[in-house]
Design a protein around this motif. Sequence first.
Motif, PDB file in Angstrom:
ATOM      1  N   LEU A  70     -10.113  24.097 -17.827  1.00  0.00           N
ATOM      2  CA  LEU A  70      -9.992  23.323 -19.048  1.00  0.00           C
ATOM      3  C   LEU A  70     -11.352  22.859 -19.555  1.00  0.00           C
ATOM      4  CD1 LEU A  70      -6.877  21.181 -18.058  1.00  0.00           C
ATOM      5  CD2 LEU A  70      -6.939  23.350 -19.287  1.00  0.00           C
ATOM      6  N   SER A 122      -5.713  24.379 -14.232  1.00  0.00           N
ATOM      7  CA  SER A 122      -4.248  24.426 -14.298  1.00  0.00           C
ATOM      8  C   SER A 122      -3.784  25.862 -14.071  1.00  0.00           C
ATOM      9  CB  SER A 122      -3.742  23.918 -15.651  1.00  0.00           C
ATOM     10  OG  SER A 122      -4.184  24.756 -16.702  1.00  0.00           O
ATOM     11  N   THR A 123      -2.622  26.015 -13.466  1.00  0.00           N
ATOM     12  CA  THR A 123      -2.075  27.352 -13.235  1.00  0.00           C
ATOM     13  C   THR A 123      -1.336  27.826 -14.479  1.00  0.00           C
ATOM     14  OG1 THR A 123      -0.076  26.388 -12.255  1.00  0.00           O
ATOM     15  CG2 THR A 123      -1.848  27.009 -10.743  1.00  0.00           C
ATOM     16  N   LEU A 173      -5.250  31.208 -13.681  1.00  0.00           N
ATOM     17  CA  LEU A 173      -5.618  29.806 -13.838  1.00  0.00           C
ATOM     18  C   LEU A 173      -6.395  29.600 -15.127  1.00  0.00           C
ATOM     19  CD1 LEU A 173      -7.055  30.048 -10.326  1.00  0.00           C
ATOM     20  CD2 LEU A 173      -5.142  28.528 -10.730  1.00  0.00           C
ATOM     21  N   LYS A 174      -6.383  28.365 -15.621  1.00  0.00           N
ATOM     22  CA  LYS A 174      -7.168  28.019 -16.807  1.00  0.00           C
ATOM     23  C   LYS A 174      -8.125  26.895 -16.449  1.00  0.00           C
ATOM     24  CE  LYS A 174      -5.153  26.221 -20.498  1.00  0.00           C
ATOM     25  NZ  LYS A 174      -4.447  26.134 -21.792  1.00  0.00           N
ATOM     26  N   LYS A 186     -11.218  20.620 -13.877  1.00  0.00           N
ATOM     27  CA  LYS A 186      -9.799  20.546 -14.208  1.00  0.00           C
ATOM     28  C   LYS A 186      -9.256  21.964 -14.330  1.00  0.00           C
ATOM     29  CE  LYS A 186     -10.187  16.119 -16.619  1.00  0.00           C
ATOM     30  NZ  LYS A 186      -9.982  15.386 -17.900  1.00  0.00           N
ATOM     31  N   ILE A 198      -5.976  26.174  -4.561  1.00  0.00           N
ATOM     32  CA  ILE A 198      -4.723  26.652  -5.139  1.00  0.00           C
ATOM     33  C   ILE A 198      -4.440  27.988  -4.468  1.00  0.00           C
ATOM     34  CG2 ILE A 198      -3.535  27.350  -7.264  1.00  0.00           C
ATOM     35  CD1 ILE A 198      -5.636  25.657  -8.793  1.00  0.00           C
TER      36      ILE A 198
END
Length: 202
Positions: A118, A100-101, A115-116, A98, A77
């Motif tokens: 998960l 996610s932004t 970012l996270k 996993k 990313i």
Amino acid sequence: MSNPNLHPLSQSSLSPTHHKILKLALFNTRSLNNKALVLHEFITDNNLDFLFITETWHKHLDYFSLNQATPPGYTYIDKPRLTSRGGGVALVHKTEFKISTISTSPTESFEHITLKFLGPSPLVFAVIYRPAKFNPSFFSDFSDFVTQLPPISPFTLLLGDFNFHLDNTNCKHASEFLDLLDCLNFTQHVNFPAHTHGHTLD
């Protein structure tokens, strides 16, 4: 070959009853273009889960060096600097995770990707680059940025190159930054030199 800059991080995996030790590394590359293959090898040799990169110096839609740096089984990313040369931040990570932004308010005094990770106990990562030229709005920008993160997750990890000599007790900006981290209830974990001149910048 072991690397003294690698430090394990204990974090819950997808199963609440199982824990995994995550292997993280952070590099300020000062141009990814001539170091992509070295980073590719470093990731695989150390079986990294996450490699955070600052000062990639890559341009928008220029993915050649990032592709070179990314081994099979990994993805990335990125966020290039759009307005001038230099800058840019990225994360290379194993595809099994996993990620996610997270959208946050834009900042002019530093660059970042938020970012996270998960899982049952989500972890927020932010990779940050503050340019060496001091911007007076940095402390207020940084404070505003950090206060957006606790509602997303109580577990937050900030990584990056802040360009303060945190080991120098006579540096006014470094002292202000450490005081701000303390006020925001963050702990500075890096207590060893991370710079060619022996300073702690991260």
